[in-house]
Design an enzyme around this catalytic site. Structure first.
Site, PDB file in Angstrom:
ATOM      1  N   PRO A  88     -22.442 -30.727 -82.997  1.00  0.00           N
ATOM      2  CA  PRO A  88     -23.379 -29.685 -82.566  1.00  0.00           C
ATOM      3  C   PRO A  88     -24.157 -30.027 -81.301  1.00  0.00           C
ATOM      4  O   PRO A  88     -24.758 -29.150 -80.686  1.00  0.00           O
ATOM      5  CB  PRO A  88     -24.328 -29.532 -83.763  1.00  0.00           C
ATOM      6  CG  PRO A  88     -24.165 -30.771 -84.551  1.00  0.00           C
ATOM      7  CD  PRO A  88     -22.764 -31.215 -84.344  1.00  0.00           C
ATOM      8  N   GLU A 115     -22.868 -36.410 -93.008  1.00  0.00           N
ATOM      9  CA  GLU A 115     -24.056 -36.110 -92.212  1.00  0.00           C
ATOM     10  C   GLU A 115     -23.806 -36.214 -90.715  1.00  0.00           C
ATOM     11  O   GLU A 115     -24.406 -35.513 -89.917  1.00  0.00           O
ATOM     12  CB  GLU A 115     -25.194 -37.064 -92.618  1.00  0.00           C
ATOM     13  CG  GLU A 115     -26.447 -36.971 -91.763  1.00  0.00           C
ATOM     14  CD  GLU A 115     -27.167 -35.636 -91.905  1.00  0.00           C
ATOM     15  OE1 GLU A 115     -27.999 -35.320 -91.040  1.00  0.00           O
ATOM     16  OE2 GLU A 115     -26.876 -34.903 -92.885  1.00  0.00           O
ATOM     17  N   ARG A 152      -2.985 -20.742 -77.521  1.00  0.00           N
ATOM     18  CA  ARG A 152      -2.525 -19.401 -77.172  1.00  0.00           C
ATOM     19  C   ARG A 152      -2.573 -19.135 -75.677  1.00  0.00           C
ATOM     20  O   ARG A 152      -2.013 -18.151 -75.194  1.00  0.00           O
ATOM     21  CB  ARG A 152      -3.344 -18.341 -77.924  1.00  0.00           C
ATOM     22  CG  ARG A 152      -4.805 -18.344 -77.592  1.00  0.00           C
ATOM     23  CD  ARG A 152      -5.630 -17.579 -78.634  1.00  0.00           C
ATOM     24  NE  ARG A 152      -5.210 -16.207 -78.777  1.00  0.00           N
ATOM     25  CZ  ARG A 152      -5.519 -15.238 -77.939  1.00  0.00           C
ATOM     26  NH1 ARG A 152      -6.260 -15.511 -76.881  1.00  0.00           N
ATOM     27  NH2 ARG A 152      -5.106 -14.016 -78.133  1.00  0.00           N
ATOM     28  N   ASP A 167     -21.616 -21.206 -80.609  1.00  0.00           N
ATOM     29  CA  ASP A 167     -22.981 -21.833 -80.476  1.00  0.00           C
ATOM     30  C   ASP A 167     -23.555 -22.807 -81.476  1.00  0.00           C
ATOM     31  O   ASP A 167     -23.044 -23.084 -82.412  1.00  0.00           O
ATOM     32  CB  ASP A 167     -24.069 -20.790 -80.263  1.00  0.00           C
ATOM     33  CG  ASP A 167     -24.469 -20.767 -78.844  1.00  0.00           C
ATOM     34  OD1 ASP A 167     -25.507 -21.373 -78.562  1.00  0.00           O
ATOM     35  OD2 ASP A 167     -23.752 -20.216 -78.054  1.00  0.00           O
TER      36      ASP A 167
END
Length: 248
Positions: A88, A115, A152, A167
């Site tokens: 993230p 974690e 693709r 996001d």
């Protein structure tokens, strides 16, 4: 294109043999392999995770199995290619990133669980990528999304190009670096404060490093956060330190 994935759940990638990607593999346009890095553990219980130094919730992936699995991938393929960590704290995935990756000859994905990762695993990585501001149980689904959107765009896989996006956080800040055993891994040492036993200093270090990572990687997030007195003081220190680093 050659695509390697490091995961402890290789069966999750069975759908990748279906549909458009399956056809790309059949055509020889894509060579797709999944390596179970649990096979590379050197402990009798085959554990790939451990508790974080300094305390805290959850378990972290240890460096040894992933380092050794990556070495095996490199030996077999001749190189590691571009190594992508699903995290993230990484840059947000979108169509532009997919187009960028589709031009590579070899991509290796590290799909973590638990974690998070021991910070030293990031040394293997060329790219940290996030799907967006939400949390999944592991990196496998994220890797599949990126692989699908990237494959693709390879010539002859599809006749046209479309789009994809993404996001990341609860506190508004990026997470601080984390480490687990061993304290000294092949000369890469854990920051001394985390093994000091001084919980107040550990807490302060984590706040400061969280601010540092956010300041360096996602400064836009700081615009929406109202810092308390301690955070403001630590962020000011971070800015001075990073300015001095730039001058070195």
């Amino acid at each position: 294109m050659k695509i390697d994935v490091l995961s402890i759940f290789p069966d999750m990638f069975k759908p990748m043999t279906e549909s458009i990607i399956g056809k790309a593999v059949q055509k020889g346009l894509v060579d797709f392999s999944v390596t179970d890095f649990r096979d590379f553990t050197n402990n009798k219980h085959n554990n790939v995770d451990d508790t974080p130094f300094g305390g805290g919730a959850g378990m972290l992936l240890t460096p040894q199995p992933i380092f050794d699995a990556m070495a095996a991938v490199e030996k077999k393929a001749g190189n590691q290619g571009r190594v992508i960590l699903l995290d993230p704290a990484g840059r947000t995935f979108n169509q532009k990133v997919a187009e960028e990756l589709s031009k590579e000859e070899h991509l290796t994905f590290i799909a973590g669980h638990y974690e998070g990762y021991d910070e030293r695993i990031r040394e293997l990585v060329t790219d940290e990528i996030s799907l967006g501001d939400y949390v999944l149980t592991g990196g496998e689904l994220g890797a599949m999304v990126i692989i699908d959107a990237t494959v693709r765009l390879i010539p002859d896989v599809l006749g046209n190009h479309e789009s994809a996006s993404g996001d990341s956080f609860s506190t508004g800040l990026l997470e601080y670096p984390q480490y687990t055993r061993p304290a000294d891994f092949r000369g890469r040492e854990v920051p001394p404060v985390l093994v000091s036993g001084n919980h107040a200093k550990i807490a302060e270090w984590r706040i400061k490093e969280s601010l540092r990572r956010t300041y360096l990687r996602r400064p836009d997030l700081l615009k929406d956060i109202k810092l308390n007195e301690q955070q403001a003081k630590l962020l000011a220190e971070v800015k001075i330190e990073e300015t001095n680093n730039d001058l070195i």
